[in-house]
Design a protein around this motif. Structure first.
Motif, PDB file in Angstrom:
ATOM      1  N   ALA A 283       0.800  -1.313   0.205  1.00 31.93           N
ATOM      2  CA  ALA A 283      -0.148   0.018   0.008  1.00 31.93           C
ATOM      3  C   ALA A 283       0.830   1.189   0.046  1.00 31.93           C
ATOM      4  CB  ALA A 283      -0.884   0.112   1.231  1.00 31.93           C
ATOM      5  N   VAL A 284       0.159   2.332  -0.759  1.00 34.28           N
ATOM      6  CA  VAL A 284       1.196   3.619  -0.622  1.00 34.28           C
ATOM      7  C   VAL A 284      -0.069   4.680  -0.315  1.00 34.28           C
ATOM      8  CG1 VAL A 284       2.308   5.404  -2.008  1.00 34.28           C
ATOM      9  CG2 VAL A 284       2.372   2.916  -2.955  1.00 34.28           C
ATOM     10  N   ASN A 285       0.370   5.236   0.906  1.00 32.03           N
ATOM     11  CA  ASN A 285      -0.155   6.280   1.533  1.00 32.03           C
ATOM     12  C   ASN A 285       0.489   7.889   1.122  1.00 32.03           C
ATOM     13  OD1 ASN A 285      -0.988   8.560   3.255  1.00 32.03           O
ATOM     14  ND2 ASN A 285      -1.016   6.999   5.068  1.00 32.03           N
ATOM     15  N   GLN A 286      -0.278   8.662   0.450  1.00 30.36           N
ATOM     16  CA  GLN A 286       0.536  10.045   0.086  1.00 30.36           C
ATOM     17  C   GLN A 286      -0.527  11.063   0.664  1.00 30.36           C
ATOM     18  OE1 GLN A 286       0.743   8.947  -4.367  1.00 30.36           O
ATOM     19  NE2 GLN A 286       2.381  10.292  -3.871  1.00 30.36           N
ATOM     20  N   GLU A 287       0.181  11.648   1.907  1.00 25.35           N
ATOM     21  CA  GLU A 287      -0.391  12.549   2.658  1.00 25.35           C
ATOM     22  C   GLU A 287      -1.823  12.351   2.992  1.00 25.35           C
ATOM     23  OE1 GLU A 287      -0.053  16.249   0.483  1.00 25.35           O
ATOM     24  OE2 GLU A 287       2.064  16.339   1.320  1.00 25.35           O
TER      25      GLU A 287
ATOM     26  N   LEU B 132       3.728  13.840   4.222  1.00 25.69           N
ATOM     27  CA  LEU B 132       4.186  12.512   4.418  1.00 25.69           C
ATOM     28  C   LEU B 132       3.623  11.397   3.515  1.00 25.69           C
ATOM     29  CD1 LEU B 132       4.448  10.840   8.003  1.00 25.69           C
ATOM     30  CD2 LEU B 132       3.412   9.616   6.139  1.00 25.69           C
ATOM     31  N   VAL B 133       4.793  10.534   2.966  1.00 25.02           N
ATOM     32  CA  VAL B 133       4.400   9.534   2.142  1.00 25.02           C
ATOM     33  C   VAL B 133       4.955   8.238   2.883  1.00 25.02           C
ATOM     34  CG1 VAL B 133       4.968   8.511  -0.097  1.00 25.02           C
ATOM     35  CG2 VAL B 133       4.440  10.773   0.247  1.00 25.02           C
ATOM     36  N   ALA B 134       4.076   7.336   2.972  1.00 24.88           N
ATOM     37  CA  ALA B 134       4.597   5.830   3.543  1.00 24.88           C
ATOM     38  C   ALA B 134       4.132   4.944   2.301  1.00 24.88           C
ATOM     39  CB  ALA B 134       3.790   5.702   4.790  1.00 24.88           C
ATOM     40  N   ILE B 135       5.003   3.593   2.558  1.00 20.68           N
ATOM     41  CA  ILE B 135       4.793   2.434   1.858  1.00 20.68           C
ATOM     42  C   ILE B 135       5.057   1.492   2.818  1.00 20.68           C
ATOM     43  CG2 ILE B 135       5.676   1.082  -0.039  1.00 20.68           C
ATOM     44  CD1 ILE B 135       6.616   4.530  -0.059  1.00 20.68           C
ATOM     45  N   GLY B 136       3.815   0.510   2.685  1.00 18.95           N
ATOM     46  CA  GLY B 136       3.870  -0.637   3.785  1.00 18.95           C
ATOM     47  C   GLY B 136       3.491  -1.915   3.055  1.00 18.95           C
TER      48      GLY B 136
ATOM     49  N   ARG C 256      11.191   4.911  -7.358  1.00 15.53           N
ATOM     50  CA  ARG C 256      11.823   4.024  -6.458  1.00 15.53           C
ATOM     51  C   ARG C 256      10.977   3.004  -5.695  1.00 15.53           C
ATOM     52  NH1 ARG C 256      14.113   6.791  -1.779  1.00 15.53           N
ATOM     53  NH2 ARG C 256      15.123   4.922  -1.259  1.00 15.53           N
ATOM     54  N   LEU C 257       9.542   3.206  -6.126  1.00 16.24           N
ATOM     55  CA  LEU C 257       8.509   2.387  -5.279  1.00 16.24           C
ATOM     56  C   LEU C 257       8.904   0.872  -5.233  1.00 16.24           C
ATOM     57  CD1 LEU C 257       5.841   2.281  -3.787  1.00 16.24           C
ATOM     58  CD2 LEU C 257       4.603   2.205  -6.183  1.00 16.24           C
TER      59      LEU C 257
END
Length: 256
Positions: free
Chosen positions: A194-198, A204-208, A235-236
């Motif tokens: 999953a990708v969380n963009q703000e 904040l961006v988070a990848i999990g 880079r994902l």
């Protein structure tokens, strides 16, 4: 995109933050000594002792005969949950540190409790501009990377129970759009990350990716967080590959 949820206060009070983090550690993990609290907060033993003494005075903590501080009557958490959280965190920390060494971005371990996602471990990177520790923080599960991954592991019936209308009787505006959420969770199951963009915090961006037990059930989410100005979509796949390798290593240690 959902409205960002949390923004750090412009004038944080460090002593209050330390006290709240100490209380969270006791609640979620079952107990800690003065030295352990001092190490976790990055403060002197004398400072940790004063913080814990105040928590005891206000019934947020108690001290047993072994001089270990534990959650007091104001804080409640089932004993089996304390044990699970403590084991997950202790096993994950070395892996989080190794991921930080490779990615030089902050890494986190998150669990789901009902409709919330709890950060139970966070290791900051060494860059000057970085995402700070989120350890102890709680967010709505559908707004976080790991929370979405853990929701994606539920059956339709389990998801309906988590977001039942009765639970949101007094706060209907907090209930997510379930058809839209189901569509998103279906995509996450297919992708495996999953990708969380703000979505949870501005800038904040988070990848999990999920962390699974021996039965294949997702028990936690592993994520990397970075300032949005440093995120490069090219880079994902590389980021996901490192996270997956870290998750598999963590799963092997949990199984052992």
């Amino acid at each position: 995109m959902d409205k960002p949820l949390k923004t750090p206060p412009p004038y944080p009070i460090t002593s209050v933050d330390h006290a709240l983090r100490a209380a969270t550690i006791l609640q979620m993990e079952g107990g800690a000594t003065v030295s352990e609290i001092a190490e976790r907060l990055g403060v002197a033993r004398s400072t940790a002792h004063r913080l814990l003494a105040m928590l005891v005075y206000r019934d947020f903590a108690v001290q047993d005969e072994d001089r270990v501080y534990r959650a007091g009557p104001v804080l409640e958490l089932a004993a089996h949950s304390q044990s699970l959280v403590s084991r997950l965190r202790a096993t994950a920390l070395p892996h989080l540190h190794r991921a930080v060494d490779v990615l030089d971005e902050t890494t986190n371990l998150i669990i789901r409790t009902g409709d919330t996602a709890r950060f139970i471990a966070s290791v900051e990177c060494h860059q000057a501009l970085r995402v700070g520790s989120r350890e102890g923080m709680v967010f709505p599960a559908h707004r976080t990377t790991a929370g979405l991954l853990l929701l994606a592991d539920l059956t339709d019936e389990e998801l309906d129970e988590v977001y039942s209308l009765a639970r949101y009787h007094d706060r209907p505006g907090d209930r997510p759009d379930l058809p839209r959420l189901r569509t998103e969770l279906k995509r996450l199951r297919r992708n495996g990350f999953a990708v969380n963009q703000e979505r949870s915090e501005r800038g904040l961006v988070a990848i999990g990716v999920p962390v699974r037990d021996q039965d294949g059930t997702a028990v936690a989410g592993l994520s990397v967080s970075m300032p949005s100005v440093r995120y490069d979509a090219h880079r994902l796949q590389a980021l996901v590959a490192v996270l997956n390798a870290t998750a598999r290593a963590l799963e092997r240690d949990l199984a052992a």
